[in-house]
Motif scaffolding. Structure first.
Motif, PDB file in Angstrom:
ATOM      1  N   GLY A 159       0.789  -1.074  -0.112  1.00 51.92           N
ATOM      2  CA  GLY A 159       0.141  -0.094  -0.117  1.00 51.92           C
ATOM      3  C   GLY A 159       0.753   1.237  -0.140  1.00 51.92           C
ATOM      4  O   GLY A 159       2.076   1.170  -0.650  1.00 51.92           O
ATOM      5  N   SER A 160       0.209   2.348   0.748  1.00 48.51           N
ATOM      6  CA  SER A 160       1.011   3.604   0.564  1.00 48.51           C
ATOM      7  C   SER A 160       1.895   3.840   1.515  1.00 48.51           C
ATOM      8  O   SER A 160       2.882   4.606   1.719  1.00 48.51           O
ATOM      9  CB  SER A 160      -0.094   4.764   0.754  1.00 48.51           C
ATOM     10  N   GLY A 161       2.113   2.811   2.584  1.00 48.53           N
ATOM     11  CA  GLY A 161       3.029   2.525   3.594  1.00 48.53           C
ATOM     12  C   GLY A 161       2.863   3.270   4.889  1.00 48.53           C
ATOM     13  O   GLY A 161       3.294   3.318   5.848  1.00 48.53           O
ATOM     14  N   THR A 162       1.403   4.188   5.005  1.00 49.28           N
ATOM     15  CA  THR A 162       1.014   4.468   5.929  1.00 49.28           C
ATOM     16  C   THR A 162      -0.527   4.036   6.411  1.00 49.28           C
ATOM     17  O   THR A 162      -1.491   3.649   5.200  1.00 49.28           O
ATOM     18  CB  THR A 162       0.915   6.146   5.998  1.00 49.28           C
ATOM     19  N   GLY A 163      -1.185   4.182   7.459  1.00 49.83           N
ATOM     20  CA  GLY A 163      -2.694   4.012   7.872  1.00 49.83           C
ATOM     21  C   GLY A 163      -2.807   2.616   7.647  1.00 49.83           C
ATOM     22  O   GLY A 163      -4.200   2.499   7.216  1.00 49.83           O
ATOM     23  N   ASN A 164      -2.258   1.624   7.745  1.00 48.49           N
ATOM     24  CA  ASN A 164      -2.575   0.166   7.663  1.00 48.49           C
ATOM     25  C   ASN A 164      -3.033   0.173   6.431  1.00 48.49           C
ATOM     26  O   ASN A 164      -4.092  -0.455   6.200  1.00 48.49           O
ATOM     27  CB  ASN A 164      -3.291  -0.273   8.538  1.00 48.49           C
ATOM     28  N   SER A 165      -2.299   0.393   5.439  1.00 48.78           N
ATOM     29  CA  SER A 165      -2.703   0.451   4.053  1.00 48.78           C
ATOM     30  C   SER A 165      -2.440  -0.964   3.021  1.00 48.78           C
ATOM     31  O   SER A 165      -2.668  -1.027   2.007  1.00 48.78           O
ATOM     32  CB  SER A 165      -2.473   1.502   3.026  1.00 48.78           C
ATOM     33  N   ALA A 166      -1.663  -1.881   3.771  1.00 45.73           N
ATOM     34  CA  ALA A 166      -1.347  -3.072   3.086  1.00 45.73           C
ATOM     35  C   ALA A 166      -2.420  -3.846   2.770  1.00 45.73           C
ATOM     36  O   ALA A 166      -3.543  -3.796   3.593  1.00 45.73           O
ATOM     37  CB  ALA A 166      -0.328  -3.901   4.080  1.00 45.73           C
ATOM     38  N   PHE A 167      -2.519  -4.871   1.649  1.00 44.71           N
ATOM     39  CA  PHE A 167      -3.520  -5.783   1.180  1.00 44.71           C
ATOM     40  C   PHE A 167      -3.158  -6.823   0.338  1.00 44.71           C
ATOM     41  O   PHE A 167      -1.898  -6.831  -0.275  1.00 44.71           O
ATOM     42  CB  PHE A 167      -4.526  -4.891   0.569  1.00 44.71           C
ATOM     43  N   ILE A 168      -3.653  -7.882   0.265  1.00 42.08           N
ATOM     44  CA  ILE A 168      -3.557  -8.889  -0.474  1.00 42.08           C
ATOM     45  C   ILE A 168      -4.663  -8.692  -1.979  1.00 42.08           C
ATOM     46  O   ILE A 168      -5.862  -8.671  -1.844  1.00 42.08           O
ATOM     47  CB  ILE A 168      -3.980 -10.470  -0.042  1.00 42.08           C
ATOM     48  N   ASN A 169      -4.170  -9.008  -2.920  1.00 46.87           N
ATOM     49  CA  ASN A 169      -5.015  -8.884  -4.111  1.00 46.87           C
ATOM     50  C   ASN A 169      -5.136 -10.183  -4.916  1.00 46.87           C
ATOM     51  O   ASN A 169      -4.139 -10.903  -5.271  1.00 46.87           O
ATOM     52  CB  ASN A 169      -4.475  -7.983  -5.201  1.00 46.87           C
ATOM     53  N   SER A 203     -15.267 -12.902 -14.302  1.00 46.73           N
ATOM     54  CA  SER A 203     -13.577 -12.498 -13.441  1.00 46.73           C
ATOM     55  C   SER A 203     -14.022 -11.756 -12.509  1.00 46.73           C
ATOM     56  O   SER A 203     -14.931 -10.901 -12.430  1.00 46.73           O
ATOM     57  CB  SER A 203     -12.964 -11.617 -14.590  1.00 46.73           C
ATOM     58  N   ALA A 204     -13.336 -11.717 -11.467  1.00 45.62           N
ATOM     59  CA  ALA A 204     -13.391 -10.831 -10.232  1.00 45.62           C
ATOM     60  C   ALA A 204     -12.029 -10.437  -9.778  1.00 45.62           C
ATOM     61  O   ALA A 204     -11.069 -11.157  -9.794  1.00 45.62           O
ATOM     62  CB  ALA A 204     -14.299 -11.689  -9.189  1.00 45.62           C
ATOM     63  N   ASN A 205     -12.275  -9.563  -8.866  1.00 44.02           N
ATOM     64  CA  ASN A 205     -11.017  -8.973  -8.079  1.00 44.02           C
ATOM     65  C   ASN A 205     -11.197  -8.900  -6.920  1.00 44.02           C
ATOM     66  O   ASN A 205     -12.304  -8.038  -6.266  1.00 44.02           O
ATOM     67  CB  ASN A 205     -10.552  -7.743  -8.769  1.00 44.02           C
ATOM     68  N   ILE A 206     -10.696  -9.439  -5.944  1.00 47.65           N
ATOM     69  CA  ILE A 206     -10.789  -9.714  -4.461  1.00 47.65           C
ATOM     70  C   ILE A 206      -9.409  -8.985  -3.791  1.00 47.65           C
ATOM     71  O   ILE A 206      -8.358  -9.351  -3.949  1.00 47.65           O
ATOM     72  CB  ILE A 206     -10.713 -11.157  -4.095  1.00 47.65           C
ATOM     73  N   GLN A 207      -9.903  -8.247  -2.653  1.00 48.21           N
ATOM     74  CA  GLN A 207      -8.984  -7.361  -1.949  1.00 48.21           C
ATOM     75  C   GLN A 207      -9.181  -7.719  -0.484  1.00 48.21           C
ATOM     76  O   GLN A 207     -10.225  -7.436  -0.032  1.00 48.21           O
ATOM     77  CB  GLN A 207      -8.585  -6.027  -2.279  1.00 48.21           C
ATOM     78  N   VAL A 208      -8.204  -8.308   0.136  1.00 53.86           N
ATOM     79  CA  VAL A 208      -8.291  -8.595   1.719  1.00 53.86           C
ATOM     80  C   VAL A 208      -7.159  -7.739   2.209  1.00 53.86           C
ATOM     81  O   VAL A 208      -6.297  -7.702   1.926  1.00 53.86           O
ATOM     82  CB  VAL A 208      -8.087 -10.179   1.892  1.00 53.86           C
ATOM     83  N   GLY A 209      -7.791  -6.778   3.282  1.00 46.95           N
ATOM     84  CA  GLY A 209      -7.011  -5.923   3.910  1.00 46.95           C
ATOM     85  C   GLY A 209      -7.476  -4.610   3.806  1.00 46.95           C
ATOM     86  O   GLY A 209      -8.701  -4.362   4.221  1.00 46.95           O
ATOM     87  N   ALA A 210      -6.560  -3.451   3.244  1.00 47.95           N
ATOM     88  CA  ALA A 210      -6.940  -2.102   3.084  1.00 47.95           C
ATOM     89  C   ALA A 210      -8.024  -2.124   1.962  1.00 47.95           C
ATOM     90  O   ALA A 210      -9.037  -1.074   2.029  1.00 47.95           O
ATOM     91  CB  ALA A 210      -5.922  -1.475   2.803  1.00 47.95           C
TER      92      ALA A 210
END
Length: 351
Positions: free
Chosen positions: A138-148, A208-215
């Motif tokens: 992610g952006s490195g701030t605000g708990n922005s990490a995620f799995i795509n 087709s689908a896109n799944i993001q877990v985290g931010a």
């Protein structure tokens, strides 16, 4: 001596290169080297079967349950004068208990589920599904990490067997020999079962689908923005009314079978097209105050055409009343009064 020096220099360079090759490579280095960041997964399953699927409602329906929806009272007051300021005569103003609630655990049971690939809509890999998984800081701030997770799914043939409602068995104890719970839907003296669907088959195209877990910077956990080639088709759908059944319900004299609404085929596609566009955001909303959370599905697709074929009333052997065609069907939802957005919002929550 000069030749020896040159040989030593070349040897040292070769040894250093080999030593570097032995070092572990991180994901970024691996990606720069091979162009293959993350993980690719191909799911080569060709068939999935389930004997029975139960959805248990552990508290059943209380006998004191009211006929209300979102606080709106559902029983009609037939008085000739408005009983409450702002309500017209015959308005929905009083509530009454639902008849027959016991509060005992019940379950919806699906007797047989088979999923196979639709050979007319296979992925190029011929897998049931292909997944590409990447982790991002992610952006490195605000708990922005995620799995795509990007997912492509072949077209499917989904055969759903008989669907009914039954009384649930007791939850297995710690000394039970298996984790199976089940219900009283098997034949025998203790049977307590009513069939509500005779079964159906669903045919889909590629998805087709896109799944993001985290931010989830895409704005929703699951984002669908795809075209289902060949549209969506539901076949052999039968809805039963057991309140009309008499005796053993086998259809002989004095043993009237349950009434049935039977539909041979339901086809759904974009307006004036064979394919179906799907645009949907799926989010899981967490607890806030007295609100325990829910799943929210926001659709924003355009108009669709529907063709319903071979409609039969009473039983599957009855004569068809014909086909029904609906062109250019469009639903709307309102984020605020007077504002209408294409699509729909569906929320699912426990009680």
């Amino acid at each position: 001596m000069k030749n020896f020096t040159k040989l030593a220099l070349v040897s040292s360079i070769a040894i250093s290169a080999n030593a570097m090759a032995m070092q572990a490579m991180d994901d970024a280095s691996l990606g720069a080297t091979t162009g293959q960041d993350g993980i690719n997964i191909g799911i080569g399953i060709s068939k999935i079967t389930i004997d029975k699927l139960y959805v248990h409602d552990n508290d059943g329906l209380s006998s004191s349950a009211k006929n209300t929806v979102n606080g709106t009272k559902l029983v009609i007051d037939t008085s000739t004068t408005p009983p409450t300021p702002g309500f017209a005569a015959n308005a929905l103003v009083s509530e009454t208990p639902i008849v027959g609630g016991t509060g005992n655990a019940g379950a919806i049971v699906v007797k047989g589920l088979t999923i196979t690939a639709n050979t007319d809509a296979l992925l190029a890999s011929h897998n049931l599904a292909d997944l590409q998984i990447d982790s991002d800081g992610g952006s490195g701030t605000g708990n922005s990490a995620f799995i795509n997770i990007a997912a492509q799914v072949s077209g499917l043939n989904i055969q759903i067997g008989e669907v009914g409602v039954t009384a649930s068995n007791a939850v297995p104890t710690t000394t039970a020999t298996s984790i199976r719970r089940g219900g009283k839907d098997d034949a025998g003296a203790g049977q307590n079962y009513n069939k509500i669907l005779s079964g159906l088959t669903i045919k889909t195209g590629q998805l087709s689908a896109n799944i993001q877990v985290g931010a989830a910077p895409q704005g929703a956990m699951v984002k669908l923005n795809t075209v289902m080639k060949g549209g969506l088709e539901i076949t052999n759908l039968g809805i039963l009314d057991n309140s009309t059944k008499q005796g053993n319900g086998d259809g002989t004299t004095g043993n009237r079978a349950a009434g049935e609404i039977f539909v041979g085929s339901i086809k759904v596609a974009d307006a004036n097209s064979n394919d179906l566009t799907i645009k949907q955001d799926i989010s899981v909303i967490g607890k806030e105050g007295a609100d325990n959370g829910y799943i929210r599905m926001i659709s924003s697709s355009g108009p669709i055409d529907n063709y319903v074929k071979t409609i039969k009333l009473g039983s599957q052997s009855a004569g068809s009343i014909g086909d029904i065609e609906v062109q250019g069907l469009q639903t709307y939802w309102s984020p605020s009064i007077g504002v209408y957005n294409q699509g729909s919002v569906i929320t699912i929550a426990g009680r």
